[in-house]
Design a protein around this motif. Structure first.
Motif, PDB file in Angstrom:
ATOM      1  N   GLN A 103       0.765  -1.439   0.062  1.00 52.34           N
ATOM      2  CA  GLN A 103       0.094   0.146  -0.151  1.00 52.34           C
ATOM      3  C   GLN A 103       1.055   1.321  -0.069  1.00 52.34           C
ATOM      4  OE1 GLN A 103      -3.425  -0.345  -0.551  1.00 52.34           O
ATOM      5  NE2 GLN A 103      -2.424  -2.746  -0.333  1.00 52.34           N
TER       6      GLN A 103
ATOM      7  N   HIS B 187     -11.339   0.990  -6.708  1.00 49.66           N
ATOM      8  CA  HIS B 187     -10.903   2.063  -5.403  1.00 49.66           C
ATOM      9  C   HIS B 187     -10.603   3.456  -6.099  1.00 49.66           C
ATOM     10  CE1 HIS B 187      -6.849   0.062  -7.582  1.00 49.66           C
ATOM     11  NE2 HIS B 187      -7.273   1.128  -8.312  1.00 49.66           N
ATOM     12  N   ASP B 188     -10.629   3.587  -7.660  1.00 48.46           N
ATOM     13  CA  ASP B 188     -10.456   4.840  -8.141  1.00 48.46           C
ATOM     14  C   ASP B 188     -11.764   5.778  -7.737  1.00 48.46           C
ATOM     15  OD1 ASP B 188      -7.786   4.789  -9.060  1.00 48.46           O
ATOM     16  OD2 ASP B 188      -8.545   3.485 -10.723  1.00 48.46           O
TER      17      ASP B 188
ATOM     18  N   HIS C  41     -12.004   6.243  -4.151  1.00 49.05           N
ATOM     19  CA  HIS C  41     -11.071   7.724  -3.742  1.00 49.05           C
ATOM     20  C   HIS C  41     -11.620   9.238  -4.357  1.00 49.05           C
ATOM     21  CE1 HIS C  41      -7.431   9.988  -3.275  1.00 49.05           C
ATOM     22  NE2 HIS C  41      -7.389  10.413  -4.830  1.00 49.05           N
TER      23      HIS C  41
ATOM     24  N   VAL D  49      -8.584   5.279   0.814  1.00 48.58           N
ATOM     25  CA  VAL D  49      -8.441   3.660   0.159  1.00 48.58           C
ATOM     26  C   VAL D  49      -7.289   3.070   1.054  1.00 48.58           C
ATOM     27  CG1 VAL D  49      -7.918   2.311  -1.943  1.00 48.58           C
ATOM     28  CG2 VAL D  49      -9.444   4.227  -1.878  1.00 48.58           C
TER      29      VAL D  49
ATOM     30  N   SER E 135     -11.309  -4.663  -7.827  1.00 52.47           N
ATOM     31  CA  SER E 135     -10.065  -4.116  -8.035  1.00 52.47           C
ATOM     32  C   SER E 135      -9.122  -5.177  -7.052  1.00 52.47           C
ATOM     33  CB  SER E 135      -9.915  -2.932  -7.239  1.00 52.47           C
ATOM     34  OG  SER E 135     -10.790  -1.853  -7.614  1.00 52.47           O
TER      35      SER E 135
ATOM     36  N   ARG F 298      -5.371  -5.110  -7.503  1.00 47.39           N
ATOM     37  CA  ARG F 298      -4.713  -4.092  -8.187  1.00 47.39           C
ATOM     38  C   ARG F 298      -4.044  -3.108  -7.301  1.00 47.39           C
ATOM     39  NH1 ARG F 298      -9.694  -1.883 -11.146  1.00 47.39           N
ATOM     40  NH2 ARG F 298      -8.283   0.007 -11.445  1.00 47.39           N
TER      41      ARG F 298
ATOM     42  N   PHE G 236      -2.971   0.602  -5.988  1.00 45.73           N
ATOM     43  CA  PHE G 236      -3.778   1.915  -5.723  1.00 45.73           C
ATOM     44  C   PHE G 236      -2.848   2.854  -5.886  1.00 45.73           C
ATOM     45  CE2 PHE G 236      -5.482   5.155  -3.338  1.00 45.73           C
ATOM     46  CZ  PHE G 236      -6.393   5.967  -4.253  1.00 45.73           C
ATOM     47  N   HIS G 237      -2.820   3.978  -6.494  1.00 44.34           N
ATOM     48  CA  HIS G 237      -1.907   5.239  -6.160  1.00 44.34           C
ATOM     49  C   HIS G 237      -3.038   6.350  -6.518  1.00 44.34           C
ATOM     50  CE1 HIS G 237       1.130   8.272  -6.431  1.00 44.34           C
ATOM     51  NE2 HIS G 237       2.055   7.325  -6.246  1.00 44.34           N
TER      52      HIS G 237
END
Length: 306
Positions: free
Chosen positions: A86, A177-178, A181, A187, A297, A300, A302-303
């Motif tokens: 993460q 997650h996008d 967010h 997230v 997700s 995947r 997440f950023h």
């Protein structure tokens, strides 16, 4: 060979004991995966929980403190996975496998001084006169508190995911997650908490093996239960109640092969030992033909800047 020597009441009651480590490990992993995190380090967290719980119980004389320590040990180890995946955005599959290898090795190091030692016993819950009810008492009302906590945990997770806002947010993060967010949800924080919950549950499951199921410490004593838990989550379609059913299937098969060994069935012990794993996976594969898709997700990275 005398199958009549198998007590059917004790045989069925054994399902609950054999299934409990898998229930804790699988329900913890289910929560993490519903948040979009694929943690293949369940086996490593379980074995760390096994040694943390065992050592604490031996040193303090309290099995309950041992389970608390196991939960803490599993959660702390899971933080390493959370940091890698993460914060550092490392690959989840590789990080999870590394976590398992690390847990197996580190637990072996920590457990060197505890080989051959018996832990203090955790007594069964006293239900009073209810425990003397024919059939029901010996099967359902003759277990320790951890067995009942495992069942309660499954129903608790089911209720939270289905009926609460926290469950909705967790599922939203796991599905997209996008989008989560963009709606203002944290997230990384949510996933980290889900990972820690999974680690704590896996730790308790591991401690149940070393303190109750096989009351001693040996290296690698989780013996693949963490991998069965991972398979169970997938094949149960990420549904808590199906996880419970799958765990009892596995527990029943484990209990069956132990009883068959005890009465001297003319089958090589290696085949009996492997049969619960093989049969459980085959049955779960068949049952998963109507499985819902995985969280969108899952696995995947997440950023926030993406």
């Amino acid at each position: 060979m005398d199958l009549s020597s198998i007590n059917p009441l004790l045989f069925i009651a054994g399902f609950f004991v054999a299934a409990t480590p898998l229930i804790f490990a699988a329900i913890g992993e289910l929560v993490a995966e519903r948040a979009g995190v694929l943690n293949l380090g369940v086996e490593g967290m379980m074995i760390m929980g096994a040694i943390c719980g065992f050592a604490t119980a031996v040193e303090t004389g309290s099995p309950l403190l041992g389970f608390v320590a196991a939960a803490v040990g599993g959660a702390v180890l899971s933080l390493l996975f959370a940091f890698l995946t993460q914060i550092m955005l490392a690959n989840q599959v590789a990080s999870g496998l590394s976590l398992t290898l690390f847990g197996l090795g580190f637990s072996a190091l920590l457990g060197q001084n505890y080989i051959g030692i018996k832990p203090p016993r955790l007594g069964d819950v006293d239900f009073g006169p209810l425990g003397d009810i024919p059939v029901i008492g010996p099967i359902l009302l003759s277990h320790d508190i951890i067995v009942y906590l495992g069942i309660a945990l499954v129903f608790g997770v089911w209720a939270v995911l289905k009926f609460t806002r926290a469950g909705l947010v967790l599922r939203a993060v796991g599905e997209n997650h996008d989008a989560a967010h963009a709606l203002g949800y944290k997230v990384v924080r949510i996933r980290t908490l889900a990972i820690m919950f999974g680690g704590a549950c896996a730790g308790v499951g591991g401690a149940y093996i070393s303190l109750i199921r096989v009351p001693q410490w040996t290296e690698g004593m989780t013996a693949g239960v963490g991998w069965i838990a991972l398979a169970l989550v997938v094949f149960a379609s990420w549904r808590p109640l199906r996880v419970l059913l799958g765990a009892y299937l596995f527990g029943g098969l484990v209990q069956l092969q132990l009883n068959l060994q005890g009465v001297g069935v003319a089958i090589p012990v290696e085949y009996l030992a492997m049969s619960p794993y093989v049969i459980t996976i085959v049955v779960l594969v068949v049952l998963s033909r109507d499985a819902n898709r995985a969280p969108g997700s899952l696995g995947r990275i997440f950023h926030a800047s993406q």
